[in-house]
Design a protein around this motif. Structure first.
Motif, PDB file in Angstrom:
ATOM      1  N   PRO A   1      48.588  30.444  41.453  1.00  0.00           N
ATOM      2  CA  PRO A   1      48.063  31.835  40.998  1.00  0.00           C
ATOM      3  C   PRO A   1      47.263  32.266  42.030  1.00  0.00           C
ATOM      4  CG  PRO A   1      47.526  30.156  39.212  1.00  0.00           C
ATOM      5  CD  PRO A   1      48.328  29.372  40.692  1.00  0.00           C
ATOM      6  N   ALA A   2      47.124  33.723  42.285  1.00  0.00           N
ATOM      7  CA  ALA A   2      46.152  34.248  43.242  1.00  0.00           C
ATOM      8  C   ALA A   2      44.644  34.495  42.409  1.00  0.00           C
ATOM      9  CB  ALA A   2      46.568  35.612  43.674  1.00  0.00           C
ATOM     10  N   LEU A   3      43.735  34.889  43.034  1.00  0.00           N
ATOM     11  CA  LEU A   3      42.446  35.259  42.579  1.00  0.00           C
ATOM     12  C   LEU A   3      42.676  36.260  41.225  1.00  0.00           C
ATOM     13  CD1 LEU A   3      40.115  34.897  45.495  1.00  0.00           C
ATOM     14  CD2 LEU A   3      40.654  33.264  43.807  1.00  0.00           C
ATOM     15  N   ASP A   4      43.442  37.197  41.398  1.00  0.00           N
ATOM     16  CA  ASP A   4      43.566  38.303  40.404  1.00  0.00           C
ATOM     17  C   ASP A   4      44.567  37.936  39.281  1.00  0.00           C
ATOM     18  OD1 ASP A   4      46.216  38.533  41.692  1.00  0.00           O
ATOM     19  OD2 ASP A   4      45.932  40.399  42.173  1.00  0.00           O
ATOM     20  N   GLY A   5      44.910  36.541  39.531  1.00  0.00           N
ATOM     21  CA  GLY A   5      45.964  36.198  38.336  1.00  0.00           C
ATOM     22  C   GLY A   5      47.552  36.501  38.663  1.00  0.00           C
ATOM     23  N   SER A   6      47.678  37.100  39.668  1.00  0.00           N
ATOM     24  CA  SER A   6      49.105  37.371  39.903  1.00  0.00           C
ATOM     25  C   SER A   6      49.827  36.062  40.691  1.00  0.00           C
ATOM     26  CB  SER A   6      49.238  38.558  40.918  1.00  0.00           C
ATOM     27  OG  SER A   6      48.472  38.176  42.212  1.00  0.00           O
ATOM     28  N   ASP A   7      51.082  36.187  40.974  1.00  0.00           N
ATOM     29  CA  ASP A   7      51.787  34.757  41.606  1.00  0.00           C
ATOM     30  C   ASP A   7      51.273  35.069  43.119  1.00  0.00           C
ATOM     31  OD1 ASP A   7      53.183  34.279  39.452  1.00  0.00           O
ATOM     32  OD2 ASP A   7      54.816  35.391  40.080  1.00  0.00           O
TER      33      ASP A   7
END
Length: 128
Positions: A4-10
């Motif tokens: 997961p990326a910091l913004d919650g996206s993949d």
């Protein structure tokens, strides 16, 4: 490896295989240290190679830059048995004062004397 990326996206993390780590990243660092580094390092986010900085401190703050002469990570090598040296972005392109160091990508570990010299020179050139 999906992460997961910091913004919650993949997101996607990239990691150099442990068997290649010493050759590519730390060829002049003691082998025991290299094994520890390979086992404990954090992968790099693939977005690192495409993200745009919103601000760059080097535009307004004096900057210094070490250039490892045979870092395969930076696309350079003058070490026998390693790929031929290829151009990298010089620190001068971003206004940094550059010092070339005869080392792998980790001069802080393999050439602390050169890194200390650079830090000392940088500190001595900055005025309040």
């Amino acid at each position: 490896m999906p992460t997961p990326a910091l913004d919650g996206s993949d997101g996607l993390d990239l990691q150099l295989g442990a068997e290649s780590f010493r050759h590519v990243f730390a060829g002049d660092v003691p082998e025991a240290t290299t094994r520890l580094l390979a086992a404990t390092r954090r992968p790099v986010s693939a977005s690192t190679f495409g993200d745009q900085a919103t601000a760059a401190a080097w535009r307004t703050v004096p900057s210094w830059h070490t250039v490892p002469s045979w870092s395969l990570v930076a696309g350079r090598s003058e070490r026998p048995g390693y790929p031929a040296r290829t151009p990298s972005v010089p620190g001068g392109a971003v206004g940094a004062r550059s010092v070339e160091v005869d080392s792998s990508h980790l001069p802080l570990l393999s050439r602390p004397d050169a890194v200390t010299g650079l830090i000392t020179a940088a500190a001595g050139s900055v005025r309040d």
